[in-house]
Design an enzyme around this catalytic site. Sequence first.
Site, mmCIF file in Angstrom:
data_model
loop_
_atom_site.group_PDB
_atom_site.id
_atom_site.type_symbol
_atom_site.label_atom_id
_atom_site.label_comp_id
_atom_site.label_asym_id
_atom_site.label_seq_id
_atom_site.Cartn_x
_atom_site.Cartn_y
_atom_site.Cartn_z
ATOM 1 N N LYS A 105 3.701 8.723 -0.458
ATOM 2 C CA LYS A 105 2.958 7.855 -0.724
ATOM 3 C C LYS A 105 2.085 8.632 -1.983
ATOM 4 O O LYS A 105 1.770 9.376 -1.797
ATOM 5 C CB LYS A 105 3.135 6.393 -0.073
ATOM 6 C CG LYS A 105 2.978 5.101 -0.870
ATOM 7 C CD LYS A 105 4.229 4.905 -0.422
ATOM 8 C CE LYS A 105 3.960 3.555 -1.377
ATOM 9 N NZ LYS A 105 5.140 2.822 -0.445
HETATM 10 P P1 NAD Z 1 5.587 -5.717 -8.010
HETATM 11 O O1 NAD Z 1 3.888 -4.857 -9.004
HETATM 12 O O2 NAD Z 1 6.842 -6.458 -9.146
HETATM 13 O O3 NAD Z 1 5.611 -7.651 -7.749
HETATM 14 C C1 NAD Z 1 4.531 -7.587 -6.890
HETATM 15 C C2 NAD Z 1 4.195 -9.231 -7.000
HETATM 16 O O4 NAD Z 1 3.685 -9.798 -5.781
HETATM 17 C C3 NAD Z 1 3.706 -9.684 -8.429
HETATM 18 O O5 NAD Z 1 5.271 -10.977 -8.357
HETATM 19 C C4 NAD Z 1 2.405 -11.001 -8.070
HETATM 20 O O6 NAD Z 1 1.920 -11.765 -8.903
HETATM 21 C C5 NAD Z 1 2.306 -11.181 -6.597
HETATM 22 N N1 NAD Z 1 1.052 -10.706 -5.840
HETATM 23 C C6 NAD Z 1 -0.096 -10.445 -6.355
HETATM 24 N N2 NAD Z 1 -0.602 -10.118 -5.931
HETATM 25 C C7 NAD Z 1 -0.719 -11.429 -5.135
HETATM 26 C C8 NAD Z 1 -1.426 -12.073 -3.879
HETATM 27 N N3 NAD Z 1 -2.543 -12.062 -3.646
HETATM 28 N N4 NAD Z 1 -0.335 -13.220 -3.468
HETATM 29 C C9 NAD Z 1 0.478 -13.332 -3.669
HETATM 30 N N5 NAD Z 1 1.672 -13.024 -4.545
HETATM 31 C C10 NAD Z 1 0.591 -11.748 -4.975
HETATM 32 O O7 NAD Z 1 6.396 -4.492 -6.972
HETATM 33 P P2 NAD Z 1 7.249 -4.939 -6.317
HETATM 34 O O8 NAD Z 1 8.109 -3.616 -6.577
HETATM 35 O O9 NAD Z 1 8.145 -6.067 -6.010
HETATM 36 O O10 NAD Z 1 7.025 -4.753 -4.427
HETATM 37 C C11 NAD Z 1 6.458 -5.846 -3.417
HETATM 38 C C12 NAD Z 1 6.207 -5.150 -2.578
HETATM 39 O O11 NAD Z 1 7.632 -4.451 -2.023
HETATM 40 C C13 NAD Z 1 5.251 -4.290 -1.805
HETATM 41 O O12 NAD Z 1 5.021 -4.413 -1.031
HETATM 42 C C14 NAD Z 1 5.715 -2.562 -2.338
HETATM 43 O O13 NAD Z 1 5.387 -2.250 -1.533
HETATM 44 C C15 NAD Z 1 7.644 -3.825 -1.655
HETATM 45 N N6 NAD Z 1 8.435 -2.599 -1.825
HETATM 46 C C16 NAD Z 1 8.938 -2.437 -3.096
HETATM 47 C C17 NAD Z 1 10.281 -1.524 -3.416
HETATM 48 C C18 NAD Z 1 10.621 -1.578 -4.496
HETATM 49 O O14 NAD Z 1 11.813 -0.561 -4.425
HETATM 50 N N7 NAD Z 1 9.617 -2.284 -5.935
HETATM 51 C C19 NAD Z 1 10.386 -1.102 -2.378
HETATM 52 C C20 NAD Z 1 9.966 -1.075 -1.415
HETATM 53 C C21 NAD Z 1 9.204 -2.202 -0.678
#
Ligand code: NAD
Length: 415
Positions: A105
């Site tokens: 990471k």
């Molecule tokens: P992103 O930045 O696109 O979206 C994050 C979302 O979370 C946004 O809508 C934001 O407004 C919201 N958010 C932020 N702080 C918040 C809070 N305190 N309370 C509620 N909502 C809040 O990120 P993403 O890529 O969608 O990733 C989201 C999660 O999924 C993370 O934990 C990431 O590690 C995990 N993840 C992502 C992927 C990927 O392919 N993008 C893969 C595996 C896991």
Amino acid sequence: MTETNAFEMVASRIGAVCDKLKLKDTHRLRLEKCERELTVNFPVRIDDGTVKVFTGFRVLHNDTRGPAKGGIRYHPDVTLDETRALAALMTLKAAVVNIPYGGAKGAVICNPKLMSQGELERLTRRYASEISILIGPERDIPAPDVGTNPQVMAWIMDTYSVLKGYSVLGVVTGKPIGVGGSRGRFGATGRGCMVTAKLAAKQLNIDFQGATAVVQGFGNVACSAAKLLAADGCRITAISDSKGGTYNPKGLNLESLLNYKKQTGSVVGFADSESVTNTELLALPCDILVPAAIEDQIVKANAPDVKARIIIEGANAPTTPEADEILNDNGVFVVPDILANAGGVVVSYFEWVQDLQAFFWSEDEVNHQLQRVMESAFGEVLEMSQSEKVDMRNAAYMLAIKRIADAMEARGIFP
Ligand code: NAD
């Protein structure tokens, strides 16, 4: 909200599972530590002409099963400890879905929301050049995470290629299609959530058609999961972003909500629905709850309020171990992060394979192969959970750690 130090939390879960599997001490000790950690402090020119020094990390947890794989996070609160925890989850995730990767990471402490495109590009290129001593298609392959996107991946690929003197498509995944990205990558994590939600519903005899779902977050994972759940018959009754949530028990119109968010910057205040806080959202009545925003959302204090029958962990580490115990006692079926959100790394793997072969697949092919991998992993975790009489999280950890330990055993120790 963190109840324990993030890496300690993952390491202690790993340790407990190693003991349960009666693994050799050396295997446990190796998995309880990260193999390699790099901290970089680097200058970036800001638009006003001044220079700021940013701190970034790249952590490789374990690469026994193949090159390391893991996203890059841009967030003001990210720490080395959190990066370690996320790297370890990547090692486990790749092993659960049985793709030939280890886990890593990366992160930069910054607030991308407050930076111009020019500043973001300069930050990304400098960070990429600092970590270029570790990354590479055969060593460690970054991807997007919170705060980064396909454009950021294209800048990393370009910077790395400039340093090498030739184009290296396979150094990062999650790139735009025109520079070696894969069809189906953007929505892959959400698609994996949808596939596991359907399998979990079937397991619990819940009719997916008309089942109610509440989604926390409105980013990549949350939006694609919500859209795909709705397309397959679920009613999305609530959704949120960092400012709060919006709830309509009759179901939300996702297209209108997306437009509303574009215009106002938040989902809060959406027409014909009730505004809720993120804490209230997690306690709403529903069949399926998808925490898909950030970590440590379901904790000891609010776990007893969860009314969902199924939790699909779209985010990494949204549930603390204390909360997990409460959910288990209350009979909530939790599909853990290392399985539920593995769709992203699976299609990242497909992207890397396509880049290395310079042969690109159709979107149908990508989605079909993703579904096959997710269904098979869900089946194996469920079988482990039933045969060992453990919950799905412990079963996923057991399956993953057994695979990694077998690989360590086969490779032996050098010299
Ligand atoms: P992103 O930045 O696109 O979206 C994050 C979302 O979370 C946004 O809508 C934001 O407004 C919201 N958010 C932020 N702080 C918040 C809070 N305190 N309370 C509620 N909502 C809040 O990120 P993403 O890529 O969608 O990733 C989201 C999660 O999924 C993370 O934990 C990431 O590690 C995990 N993840 C992502 C992927 C990927 O392919 N993008 C893969 C595996 C896991």
